[in-house]
Design an enzyme around this catalytic site. Structure first.
Site, PDB file in Angstrom:
ATOM      1  N   HIS A  28     -58.372  -6.040  -1.301  1.00  0.00           N
ATOM      2  CA  HIS A  28     -57.989  -6.156   0.119  1.00  0.00           C
ATOM      3  C   HIS A  28     -56.563  -5.700   0.380  1.00  0.00           C
ATOM      4  CE1 HIS A  28     -56.928  -9.812  -1.997  1.00  0.00           C
ATOM      5  NE2 HIS A  28     -55.976 -10.009  -1.098  1.00  0.00           N
ATOM      6  N   HIS A  50     -48.810  14.276 -20.470  1.00  0.00           N
ATOM      7  CA  HIS A  50     -48.674  13.721 -21.819  1.00  0.00           C
ATOM      8  C   HIS A  50     -49.788  12.734 -22.181  1.00  0.00           C
ATOM      9  CE1 HIS A  50     -44.052  14.534 -22.227  1.00  0.00           C
ATOM     10  NE2 HIS A  50     -44.763  15.641 -22.035  1.00  0.00           N
ATOM     11  N   ARG A  73     -49.319  18.068 -29.350  1.00  0.00           N
ATOM     12  CA  ARG A  73     -48.919  16.871 -30.087  1.00  0.00           C
ATOM     13  C   ARG A  73     -49.438  15.572 -29.465  1.00  0.00           C
ATOM     14  NH1 ARG A  73     -44.771  18.154 -26.627  1.00  0.00           N
ATOM     15  NH2 ARG A  73     -43.466  16.465 -25.822  1.00  0.00           N
TER      16      ARG A  73
HETATM   17  C1  RB5 Z   1     -53.766  -9.959  -4.506  1.00  0.00           C
HETATM   18  O1  RB5 Z   1     -53.140 -11.000  -3.831  1.00  0.00           O
HETATM   19  C2  RB5 Z   1     -52.902  -9.433  -5.618  1.00  0.00           C
HETATM   20  O2  RB5 Z   1     -52.825 -10.388  -6.642  1.00  0.00           O
HETATM   21  C3  RB5 Z   1     -53.472  -8.141  -6.139  1.00  0.00           C
HETATM   22  O3  RB5 Z   1     -53.541  -7.215  -5.111  1.00  0.00           O
HETATM   23  C4  RB5 Z   1     -52.665  -7.468  -7.232  1.00  0.00           C
HETATM   24  O4  RB5 Z   1     -51.337  -7.334  -6.894  1.00  0.00           O
HETATM   25  C5  RB5 Z   1     -52.885  -7.988  -8.593  1.00  0.00           C
HETATM   26  O5  RB5 Z   1     -52.372  -7.463  -9.612  1.00  0.00           O
END
Ligand code: RB5
Length: 142
Positions: free
Chosen positions: A8, A98, A132
């Protein structure tokens, strides 16, 4: 194929990224999230997107979450995924050149759409250097 995934927190930026990719004539599939609904989990979408990216060496992923941190951790749980967390084009450049990254992760809370476009452009237009770097990548893929 480009595979898109966000929770979200990245929903708004991902809507803009979709339009940008469409403008470039690039096809994508999105596994979600499809709203700002905070119950959507980055873990669920990341793992779903991983399965699709891993189906073909030519596939790439563009994943978002608030910080990018949880998503990058989840992405790299799959041994076919080489995900790099980028908040600047230089990381996208070296991640491709890389590290032969096949997944670009960005922190939606900390990159503007303008910066995200520059990062995506760099990621899509930079080739793996090989040489490499091949043995190093093989070593971490065992
Ligand atoms: C969501 O609140 C947040 O934890 C998520 O978007 C993220 O940053 C997690 O690593």
């Amino acid at each position: 194929m480009i595979v898109l995934s966000t929770d979200h927190r990245g929903y708004d930026l991902m809507q803009k990224i979709k339009k940008y990719l469409e403008k470039l004539g690039l096809e994508y599939i999105s596994v979600g999230a499809n709203s700002f609904d905070p119950t959507d989990s980055y873990a669920t979408y990341t793992l779903k997107a991983n399965d699709i990216v891993a189906q073909n060496e030519k596939n790439i992923g563009i994943y978002l979450c608030g910080t990018g941190l949880g998503t990058a951790m989840g992405a790299n749980r799959n041994k076919h995924i080489r995900a790099v967390l980028c908040d600047h084009p230089k990381y996208a450049y070296f991640g491709r050149k890389h590290n032969n990254a096949n997944v670009l992760v960005m922190p939606a809370n900390y990159v503007s759409f303008g910066k995200a476009k520059r990062i995506i452009h760099t990621f899509l237009s930079t080739d793996f250097e090989g040489g490499r770097h091949i043995a190093r990548l093989e070593e971490i893929s065992k």
